[in-house]
Design an enzyme around this catalytic site. Structure first.
Site: not given
Ligand code: FNR
Length: 338
Positions: A18, A114
């Site tokens: 997001v 989420c």
């Molecule tokens: C997210 N994550 C997330 N997941 C998803 O399915 N839809 C989304 O829109 C979001 N938005 C989002 C915003 C921000 C700023 C973060 C940091 C994370 C979760 C993300 O896709 C992921 O699943 C997790 O951050 C774990 O992965 P990493 O960070 O360990 O690579």
């Protein structure tokens, strides 16, 4: 990776995020070597009200809300690479939105991981994990109703058995791949990722599994991506935070200094008329602990992309792009005159 229908095998992905996963960040991640890029989660109710508008000046396709906000902007360059992630708890509405965007994207993904309230309160995101019948309804409807691949992104369930059996059920809906964020619903990003769960899922299904959750402790640079893939036994890897902090993590040539990366980011933000607040937000994520530095303060104080450009010495670039866009607008205007 050859163009065409995505296989989801042997690839690296920019995770859905997001506010972070807007067009400039997606294009930058592709430049540095990401194979596919997810957009930020877009909520079906809002998307269903949007109109698809071809923006001839920017050379983009815009999905514009009734209040004129651009909810989703995309362009030809990412057409075979961009995955549209939606938040939904309603099969009919999900299909309507998927059909609205399918011509312009490479795949449709449903967010089932989420844990934030804005997502779960309508039964979307991680709330879906406790309603597998609904998951099935949504995914089956999408698989049947659109011509691009359909995928979903989940978190893990309290036991290995439950997680595996959910993903087996998901596989039967006909989805092309499943992304597994190896954390439980109530775990925070600082908790270690459960690679054993991702591995168990990868062994139990034949569709590609995309491993996610490795930023921070496991994936710090490009070569760690392959290590994370190996340790999880997954087909592919998806990165969120590591890419948000420095999208050049996707480059096999090695990570670039973030100052250089931020400038490239701003150039895309200017070229594609990204909303200044969104530009600022992403730059602040990249600045990390330097967000209170003199440069960080200048970014925080900026109200427009022009002011942001100044902070990075990109005024000339900004001016040139404005002139080019204006010239294009004028040319289009005169060619539309009778
Ligand atoms: C997210 N994550 C997330 N997941 C998803 O399915 N839809 C989304 O829109 C979001 N938005 C989002 C915003 C921000 C700023 C973060 C940091 C994370 C979760 C993300 O896709 C992921 O699943 C997790 O951050 C774990 O992965 P990493 O960070 O360990 O690579």
């Amino acid at each position: 990776m050859a163009a065409g229908r995505l296989s989801f095998r042997n690839m690296t992905a920019l995770a859905p995020m997001v506010r972070v996963g807007t067009l400039p960040m997606r294009l930058l991640a592709l430049d540095y070597g990401a194979d596919v890029v997810y957009c930020e989660e877009l909520i079906d109710i809002k998307m269903a009200q949007c109109q698809r508008i071809v923006n001839d000046v920017l050379e983009t396709v815009d999905f514009v809300a009734p209040d004129e906000r651009v909810m989703f902007r995309t362009c030809e360059r990412e057409k075979d690479r961009v995955i549209f992630q939606m938040g939904t708890a309603d099969p009919e509405r999900a299909l309507k939105v998927a059909q609205l965007v399918e011509k312009d994207v490479a795949a449709i993904d449903v967010n089932m991981g989420c844990p934030k309230e804005y997502s779960t309160k309508g039964g979307m995101g991680a709330a879906l994990l406790s309603d597998p019948d609904k998951i099935e309804d949504i995914l089956k409807k999408l698989v049947k109703g659109v011509s691009v691949p359909v995928t979903c992104k989940i978190r893990i369930l309290p036991s290995l058995e439950e997680t595996v059996s959910l993903v087996q059920r998901i596989e039967k809906t006909g989805v092309t791949a499943v992304a597994v964020h190896g954390r439980f619903k109530d775990e925070r990003p600082r908790h270690p990722v459960h690679c054993d769960y991702i591995q168990a899922v990868a062994q139990a299904v034949s569709i590609p599994v995309i491993a996610n959750g490795g930023s921070l402790d496991l994936v710090k640079n490009n070569s760690d991506i392959e290590k994370f893939r190996k340790v999880t036994g997954a087909s592919s890897v998806m990165l969120a935070r590591a890419a948000m902090w420095n999208p050049s993590v996707f480059s096999s040539q090695g990570t670039l200094p973030v100052e250089k990366v931020m400038k490239e980011y701003i150039k895309y933000a200017i070229r594609y008329d990204n909303h200044a607040f969104n530009t600022k937000y992403c730059l602040c994520q990249m600045l990390r602990d330097k967000v209170e530095s003199p440069l960080g303060r200048q970014v925080q104080a900026a109200q427009t992309n022009a002011e942001i450009s100044e902070a990075y010495g990109l005024q000339k670039f900004y001016q040139e792009i404005q002139e080019q866009l204006q010239a294009k607008k004028d040319a289009l205007h005169s060619s539309n005159q009778p």
